[in-house]
Design an enzyme around this catalytic site. Sequence first.
Site, PDB file in Angstrom:
ATOM      1  N   HIS A   6       0.857  -1.184   0.000  1.00 30.77           N
ATOM      2  CA  HIS A   6       0.000   0.000   0.000  1.00 30.77           C
ATOM      3  C   HIS A   6       0.894   1.235   0.000  1.00 30.77           C
ATOM      4  CE1 HIS A   6      -3.239   2.716   0.881  1.00 30.77           C
ATOM      5  NE2 HIS A   6      -2.610   3.142   1.962  1.00 30.77           N
ATOM      6  N   HIS A  32      -6.639   9.710  -0.755  1.00 32.08           N
ATOM      7  CA  HIS A  32      -7.256   9.699   0.576  1.00 32.08           C
ATOM      8  C   HIS A  32      -6.400  10.298   1.692  1.00 32.08           C
ATOM      9  CE1 HIS A  32      -5.352   5.556   0.594  1.00 32.08           C
ATOM     10  NE2 HIS A  32      -4.901   6.045   1.735  1.00 32.08           N
ATOM     11  N   ASP A  42      -7.735   1.608   2.372  1.00 33.95           N
ATOM     12  CA  ASP A  42      -7.392   2.574   3.415  1.00 33.95           C
ATOM     13  C   ASP A  42      -8.146   3.897   3.329  1.00 33.95           C
ATOM     14  OD1 ASP A  42      -5.943   3.469   5.652  1.00 33.95           O
ATOM     15  OD2 ASP A  42      -4.436   4.417   4.404  1.00 33.95           O
ATOM     16  N   ASP A  50       0.870   5.175  -0.218  1.00 39.81           N
ATOM     17  CA  ASP A  50       0.096   6.416  -0.210  1.00 39.81           C
ATOM     18  C   ASP A  50       0.670   7.374  -1.246  1.00 39.81           C
ATOM     19  OD1 ASP A  50      -1.883   6.052   1.892  1.00 39.81           O
ATOM     20  OD2 ASP A  50      -0.183   5.940   3.252  1.00 39.81           O
TER      21      ASP A  50
END
Length: 1010
Positions: free
Chosen positions: A262, A578, A374, A264
């Site tokens: 993951h 996000h 997430d 970001d």
Amino acid sequence: MHNDRTITEARLKRVLDERVRPAVYPVSVPLEVSVWDAPGEPVPVAEGLAAPRRPVEPGAPWGPPWGTSWFTVAGTVPREWAGRTVEALLDLGFDENMPGFQCEGLVYRPDASPVKGLNPRNQWVRIAESASGGEQVLLHVEASSNPVILDYHPFVPTELGDRETADAAPRYRLGRMDLAVFDRPVWELVQDLEVLGELMAELPEDSPRRWEILRAVERALDAVDLQDVGRTAERARRELAGVLSAPAHASAHRLSAVGHAHIDSAWLWPLRETVRKVARTTSNMTALLEDEPEFVYAMSQAQQFAWIKEHRPEVYARVKKAVAEGRFVPVGGMWVESDTNMPGSEALARQFVHGKRFFLEEFGIETEEVWLPDSFGYSVALPQLVRLSGSKWFLTQKISWSRTNKFPHHTFWWEGLDGTRVFTHFPPIDTYNSQLSGREVAHAVRNFQEKGGATRSLAPTGWGDGGGGTTREMLARARRLADLEGSARVGFEKPSAFFEKAQAEYGHAPVWAGELYLELHRATLTSQARTKRGNRRSEHLLREAELWAATAAVRTGFPYPYEALDRLWKTVLLHQFHDILPGTSIAWVHREAAQTYARVAAELEEIVGGATAALAGDGTGGGTVVFNAAPHGRGGAAAHGAVVARPAAEHSGQVVARPREGGGFTLGNAWLRVEVDGRGLVVSVYDLEADRETLAPGAAANLLQLHPDFPNMWDAWDVDHFYRNTVTDLTDVETLELTDGGVVRVVRAFGASRVEQRISLPSNMRRLDLETEVDWHETEKFLKAAFPLDLHTDRVAAETQFGHLYRPTHTNTSWDAAKFEACAHRFVHLEEPGWGVAVVNDSTYGYDVTRSVREGGPGTTTTVRLSLLRAPRFPDPRTDQGTHRFRYALVPNASVGDAVREGYRINLPERRVPGDTGVRPLVEVAGENGEAVVVSAVKLADDGSGDVVVRLYESLGGRARARLEAGFAVAAASGCDLLERPGSAVAVEDGRILLALRPFEIVTLRLSRA
């Protein structure tokens, strides 16, 4: 026996830590190390490789915050290592407890080809599987000295979050830089002992299997010569072979591991650093895919693929090859892993359009699973958009973070706003960064809530947040857990394979209807107000740019700006990631976002200006054409689906403004009488038509309220319910005056801040307009604007993408009470039968609603509050300091349809352009229920064919029969999906298309021009 267990566990830990793990690399020699420190931002690879070096020793400090250093390591494999496996150990100064949150590196060969990434849990580079001895080693490392922002306490304000405010002190000290022999049998023994030790710790105390493992571990530890681990490792492994070969029970849970990192797209690092994080991680993963035939790796976010394609083509070539082989799997189908609460209707649709189209064009792959582990809650509009994009499955993990109620399912059908259902999975392992540890695997089995109906779940496996991905140790665990007594069965497979099996097994899964509300991180609806305003403004400018450019292209031959609109959409979609739109990134990210939004607005204004000028003509006659991209029409009147352009006319109606007895002022028009008292507060909004008061008796509206705001965790993310316990009403007034334009101007000071408000009534609308400018210099405060209404209702309608949803105004259950801060787009609407009130806004998202029974008599006060500003100090210590402007309005006697219209109108003001002739709308919606149908987009098809694409939706939650009337000759029409791929033909008669829409249904039509 208990004493035996604790002694063996302590013995195992010490032997592993102090003898066995160090013996994985039994001998080593130092490498020669030199370095070049790039003077500013990262440089191209060729420049970094060619730059002059200076010698450096292990232990030397390096790396100011956000700097880049190019290390070169050189050495020779000793002759006596012939036949042995050799690796380079390159420690940049890592803290192994913080993978993804500190320094990282990407290793290159002298020919500029990438080798693999370096991070705290992945410090090795294979030199030779079986060395000849005498090999020359020369490697280059592009090392990034990202400062630790999160640290071990995540709430300490820091200036390190922006290169403009960070100091220049080195953040790291160079660690071990060696060539070493890699002892495979010892490494395998480490994996055996770790897996068995972790499994043993999770089994019940009275489990025979636990004691079988314990005795085998004891025998293995007895077999190891602690002075010569390498010679005795295989002997120790033979003592473990029996317990490692015992098969899992027939009923064992099946855990589908998926390699994952993951990443970001921005968070505690800027966007430019994410480009390099993606390159490092994908280099690692493609290398691991070459070494491990059972490994499957999944990566989401088309934007991240596009970044490495543009900035690291040598890495992208490896990715593309691995994708073609079917083991590097694009997932998600979205441009980024976006927030889903706040993006507008079209923006959320375009996340799928641009994401899925990228994967189709680059790899020929139709992604079918939506991958959002997430994001901070999930919009009720998503299921319909998932299906309309051609996808069919949904995955997230974040709902496990909810603090009040445990979500009742892990595998289920999620039903959206319009009734569309999508098969959904929440991994019960409760992390998107799984290491496949014994604790995690056991938790997944215990936690899985579909026992008895389903037997499988998914585990995203690899270091994430800041990237890193799966390690060879995780793959070793999976091999041992593939069929092991006492454990779930673990195996790597594609997400699509998991979903196909899960749905086949459990197609009768339970249904969850409605939004997936995260009972945490509610303050993300307010933090970083400039970013949110930039997003809202960009979305509406994109609507206008497409609409007017398409109209001008059809009517005048205006060149439609395909490339510019594609690029601008992708820029806006990126900033809906996000941790950007929710306001939870470092200062650098939000500073750049403000600059980006300004550039986007300027370019879109130029497109709109060019198109409207082309439509309006030369304007030599001195006239004016009004362009209005908002839906209009009230009640049964025809709704012109978001497009109207006409010659300007004078506004009808008259506004009365006069002093009020006792202080303040009275404003009035044909529909409303408004009283502003001597404090500058609105104390009456009287609906003349309905003959009733809007506000609760004795209450004041447009009341600014200030709360302390210091949550228990996650400053920029969270607001806790106890913030309401203390409130300051801002009622002191410095200036109260009636301006020449009939506008009441109010100025207040509070703390270190000032606010100026302008209160006005439009001459021809049933609406009270409120403009608020705040010069904000508070910290750890929360600013709200309150509207206490004389309404009794148990629910509030809040606009979401392509419709609205109802939330309770009461707190009957813990699920209701947990929604004390929620998301609304352009409006919230409350009503009693036959009479309602809307509060509309141009840039806010957070709101709350409370009810109280009035003292001294019957009656309910329902108070709506818009959330305006916060002032958290982490991760950006100066969050939202400075000037902010908000526009919102109170609309009495409003239906939901009125709320929809006024919500659009406050975000899409009229444009006046010199011209002498009206412009017929490119499309109009009319008919019996035409007012219920809203056009969300009018554009030319992305494929350059010249076809006109119209997307519309039913906005009121009922059935709608209407007709779409095209203002141009239509040769043919078809329904299509979000990606504008034609479906079934649609009948067209004299440019008219009959529509029959279900509640909240989205329809996309493709019209071929004759």
